[in-house]
Scaffold this active site. Structure first.
Site, PDB file in Angstrom:
ATOM      1  N   TYR A   1       0.205   0.597  15.300  1.00 29.55           N
ATOM      2  CA  TYR A   1      -0.784   0.416  13.682  1.00 29.55           C
ATOM      3  C   TYR A   1       0.008   0.633  12.648  1.00 29.55           C
ATOM      4  O   TYR A   1      -0.019   1.742  12.495  1.00 29.55           O
ATOM      5  CB  TYR A   1      -2.355   0.663  14.100  1.00 29.55           C
ATOM      6  CG  TYR A   1      -2.805  -0.862  13.101  1.00 29.55           C
ATOM      7  CD1 TYR A   1      -2.876  -1.074  12.382  1.00 29.55           C
ATOM      8  CD2 TYR A   1      -3.340   1.247  12.543  1.00 29.55           C
ATOM      9  CE1 TYR A   1      -3.949  -1.477  11.463  1.00 29.55           C
ATOM     10  CE2 TYR A   1      -4.347   0.659  11.080  1.00 29.55           C
ATOM     11  CZ  TYR A   1      -4.407  -0.200  10.851  1.00 29.55           C
ATOM     12  OH  TYR A   1      -5.109  -0.977  10.146  1.00 29.55           O
TER      13      TYR A   1
ATOM     14  N   ASP B   1       0.972  -0.908  -0.254  1.00 31.45           N
ATOM     15  CA  ASP B   1      -0.263   0.273   0.134  1.00 31.45           C
ATOM     16  C   ASP B   1       1.189   1.179  -0.220  1.00 31.45           C
ATOM     17  O   ASP B   1       1.084   1.202   1.314  1.00 31.45           O
ATOM     18  CB  ASP B   1      -1.390  -0.027   1.260  1.00 31.45           C
ATOM     19  CG  ASP B   1      -1.767   0.661   1.320  1.00 31.45           C
ATOM     20  OD1 ASP B   1      -1.754   2.168   0.929  1.00 31.45           O
ATOM     21  OD2 ASP B   1      -2.444   0.920   2.087  1.00 31.45           O
TER      22      ASP B   1
ATOM     23  N   LYS C   1      -2.974  -3.070   7.738  1.00 32.79           N
ATOM     24  CA  LYS C   1      -3.528  -4.514   8.153  1.00 32.79           C
ATOM     25  C   LYS C   1      -3.046  -5.466   6.700  1.00 32.79           C
ATOM     26  O   LYS C   1      -1.160  -4.193   6.047  1.00 32.79           O
ATOM     27  CB  LYS C   1      -4.931  -4.896   7.784  1.00 32.79           C
ATOM     28  CG  LYS C   1      -5.037  -6.096   8.652  1.00 32.79           C
ATOM     29  CD  LYS C   1      -5.089  -5.534  10.023  1.00 32.79           C
ATOM     30  CE  LYS C   1      -5.710  -6.472  10.628  1.00 32.79           C
ATOM     31  NZ  LYS C   1      -5.573  -6.985  12.073  1.00 32.79           N
TER      32      LYS C   1
HETATM   33  P1  13P Z   1      -4.726  -0.679   4.724  1.00 38.70           P
HETATM   34  O1  13P Z   1      -4.064  -1.356   5.720  1.00 38.70           O
HETATM   35  O2  13P Z   1      -5.916  -1.385   3.914  1.00 38.70           O
HETATM   36  O3  13P Z   1      -4.269   0.437   4.668  1.00 38.70           O
HETATM   37  O4  13P Z   1      -6.225   0.007   6.086  1.00 38.70           O
HETATM   38  C1  13P Z   1      -6.013   0.220   7.430  1.00 38.70           C
HETATM   39  C2  13P Z   1      -7.227   1.012   7.784  1.00 38.70           C
HETATM   40  O5  13P Z   1      -6.695   1.788   9.030  1.00 38.70           O
HETATM   41  C3  13P Z   1      -8.229   1.042   7.365  1.00 38.70           C
HETATM   42  O6  13P Z   1      -9.705   1.785   7.711  1.00 38.70           O
HETATM   43 MG    MG Z   2      -4.537   1.477   3.429  1.00 42.56          MG
HETATM   44 MG    MG Z   3      -4.956  -2.470   2.138  1.00 42.78          MG
END
Ligand code: 13P
Ligand code: MG
Ligand code: MG
Ligand code: 13P
Length: 365
Positions: free
Chosen positions: A230, A11, A233
């Site tokens: 964090y 990402d 994801k």
């Molecule tokens: P991603 O891991 O796809 O960037 O999503 C993060 C997120 O916090 C979505 O609410």
């Molecule tokens: Mg993202």
């Molecule tokens: Mg993502």
């Protein structure tokens, strides 16, 4: 001929929030790989699922090749520049290191790679998921490779009937790669005992016992173990070879009709049903739902065919309706109980600060 398939995804920025990359960002990554990968790669394909861009490549450099990894890293860096110029959200989100250090694993992007001797016909599937983590593939892989309810080949084909060896990784262990090999059918219950815990145990690869050939390769990265907080994801990728001594393509796809609940969704902190979507789909409802797309290819002498979009067939519209209902039903209870992940999965987030602040206000009676 021995060929290597590598899929590397990251990402590096997206429109409006964590929704999807911009057209210009996709263009930058595609152009970079096409130009700079000309000598190194035999073939490649670039696409996205939600806010994650993947680079699938075929080559003869073997797995964990620093040149192949560096190409992907630099393509993502070039993309990040475009993302910054356009003001995209989360530009460079998954690039957790300042400089490339030889292997992209552990630097943020997800990696799944497999080297094998090409069969006379060589079909395979590429799964790319968004708003979830590597354990999302545990249940589908278990069902496709060990349950005749989804894989009648286990009864009908003498090759598949001999079972499979699952290599399972304990992803909570960060000192080294901690793995265990379990053989189906005799270890079936042991396998289920591990795979019920999607946040800790992840299927790294599966090998056919009849041929000794590798069937699957999955990414196992847990971003918060790398970043210590964090940052998004893990949004895993998975390669699966099909037919012959492996399950048929349809047997691999069958468990995705369940829409089982996986970790991820909004802020990576909830449970949500896993929705099979068509290629290059955006996220939406509650930054989700957690989603997976699947492209099917054949490869010969390293050359890739065009992909077939496996979840575009009308059957999956029915599944998407069902998954939408499941998503809404669980969302109705907001933050309560199973709708949200346990504290152990949130401990890298802001909730730690809130808990610390509240600590002083607790009184013992
Ligand atoms: P991603 O891991 O796809 O960037 O999503 C993060 C997120 O916090 C979505 O609410
Ligand atoms: Mg993202
Ligand atoms: Mg993502
Ligand atoms: P075909 O006879 O079309 O090759 O299909 C065989 C099969 O195994 C389908 O699952």
């Amino acid at each position: 001929m021995k060929v290597t398939l590598s899929v590397i995804k990251a990402d590096i920025g997206s429109l409006a929030g964590h929704i999807k990359p911009s057209a210009k960002l996709m263009e930058t990554v595609k152009e970079y790989v096409a130009k700079e990968g000309k000598e190194l790669l035999i073939d490649h394909y670039v696409g996205f699922t939600g806010d994650d861009i993947f680079i699938l490549s075929s080559h003869v450099q073997g797995v964990s090749n620093s040149k192949v990894h560096e190409l992907a890293w630099n393509a993502f860096l070039a993309g990040t520049e475009t993302a910054k110029k356009q003001g995209l959200y989360g530009a460079g989100q998954d690039l957790l290191s300042d400089s490339f250090s030889g292997n992209i694993k552990g630097m943020g992007p997800a990696v799944a790679e497999m080297e094998f001797e090409e069969r006379a016909n060589e079909p395979f599937l590429l799964f790319t998921a968004d708003k979830t983590d590597p354990g999302a593939y545990n249940l589908p892989l278990y069902l496709s490779f060990s349950d005749p309810m989804h894989n009648p080949g286990l009864i009908l084909s003498p090759k598949i009937n001999q079972g499979f060896t699952f290599t399972v990784m304990d992803v909570s262990y960060t000192e080294a790669d901690r793995v265990i090999d379990l053989n189906t059918p005799e270890d079936l219950y042991n396998l289920a005992a591990l795979l019920r815990d999607n946040e800790r145990f992840v299927v790294e690869k599966i090998v056919a016992r009849s041929s000794g050939e590798q069937a699957t390769a999955a990414s196992t990265t847990r971003l918060h173990h790398i970043a210590g907080k964090y940052v998004g994801k893990d949004d895993p990728v998975l390669l699966v070879r099909t037919q012959g001594s492996f399950p048929a393509a349809g047997e691999i796809l069958s468990p995705y009709s369940i829409g089982h609940y996986v970790a991820g969704f909004m802020r990576g902190s909830h449970n949500g049903p896993f929705m099979p979507v068509t290629q290059n789909e955006a996220t939406s409802f509650f930054d989700g739902p957690p989603m997976v797309s699947c492209l099917g290819f054949c490869v010969q002498e390293g050359r890739l065919t065009e992909p077939v979009d496996c979840f575009a067939q009308p059957f999956w519209n029915y599944v998407r309706e069902k998954v939408s209902r499941k998503a809404v039903e669980l969302r109705e209870q907001g933050f309560s109980g199973p709708a949200m992940l346990p504290y152990s999965e949130l401990e890298y987030g802001g909730i730690v600060t809130i808990m610390e602040q509240l600590e002083e206000r607790f009184k013992e009676r």
